[in-house]
Scaffold this motif. Structure first.
Motif, mmCIF file in Angstrom:
data_model
loop_
_atom_site.group_PDB
_atom_site.id
_atom_site.type_symbol
_atom_site.label_atom_id
_atom_site.label_comp_id
_atom_site.label_asym_id
_atom_site.label_seq_id
_atom_site.Cartn_x
_atom_site.Cartn_y
_atom_site.Cartn_z
ATOM 1 N N VAL A 14 0.861 -1.176 0.000
ATOM 2 C CA VAL A 14 0.000 0.000 0.000
ATOM 3 C C VAL A 14 0.895 1.222 0.000
ATOM 4 N N THR A 15 0.597 2.149 -0.882
ATOM 5 C CA THR A 15 1.408 3.362 -0.961
ATOM 6 C C THR A 15 0.501 4.579 -1.045
ATOM 7 N N THR A 20 -0.930 6.461 4.122
ATOM 8 C CA THR A 20 -0.919 7.568 5.076
ATOM 9 C C THR A 20 -2.185 7.582 5.906
ATOM 10 N N ASP A 21 -3.333 7.366 5.259
ATOM 11 C CA ASP A 21 -4.606 7.336 5.985
ATOM 12 C C ASP A 21 -4.658 6.193 6.993
ATOM 13 N N SER A 25 -4.773 6.773 11.006
ATOM 14 C CA SER A 25 -5.932 6.241 11.714
ATOM 15 C C SER A 25 -5.504 5.367 12.887
ATOM 16 N N ILE A 26 -4.512 4.523 12.654
ATOM 17 C CA ILE A 26 -4.006 3.656 13.723
ATOM 18 C C ILE A 26 -3.354 4.493 14.817
ATOM 19 N N GLU A 27 -2.559 5.467 14.421
ATOM 20 C CA GLU A 27 -1.879 6.317 15.409
ATOM 21 C C GLU A 27 -2.876 7.082 16.277
ATOM 22 N N ILE A 55 -8.002 -4.089 14.324
ATOM 23 C CA ILE A 55 -9.293 -3.542 13.889
ATOM 24 C C ILE A 55 -9.117 -2.625 12.690
ATOM 25 N N GLN A 56 -8.163 -1.724 12.774
ATOM 26 C CA GLN A 56 -7.955 -0.765 11.683
ATOM 27 C C GLN A 56 -7.486 -1.460 10.405
#
Length: 102
Positions: A14-15, A20-21, A25-27, A55-56
């Motif tokens: 994934v790039t 980034t999303d 989201s995880i962070e 989950i993410q």
């Protein structure tokens, strides 16, 4: 946490904006969980973060899975427990009760 996420993102190739999303989201989710102070010890914190990451990632996978991958899973349902998505689901099955308590 960052190393796990980056390794996964690199593995599924994934790039760009999608990566980034997913990472942001995880962070944000893990930061909110840890800042809430609901976890009583380091073990619960680690399991909580692993749960959030799982989950993410599963949410992301459901949104971006190709038709080919879905068909491959449906053609061989007896192998579904060997797919990494199933392993994440099993992991969540064990972590959710801990998150529900807190």
């Amino acid at each position: 946490r960052k190393r796990i996420v980056n390794r996964f993102v690199h593995t599924i190739d994934v790039t760009g904006k999608l990566a980034t999303d997913l990472i942001s989201s995880i962070e944000s989710s893990t930061t909110a969980l840890l800042d809430a102070g609901a976890m009583k010890n380091i073990c619960e914190q680690v399991l909580g973060v692993i749960g959030i990451i799982a989950i993410q990632i599963l949410k992301f996978r459901n949104q971006t899975a190709s038709q080919e991958v879905s068909e491959r899973i449906f053609r061989r349902p007896w192998l579904r427990h060997l797919w990494w998505e199933a392993v994440f689901a099993y992991l969540l099955w064990d972590i959710i009760p801990i998150l529900e308590k807190r």
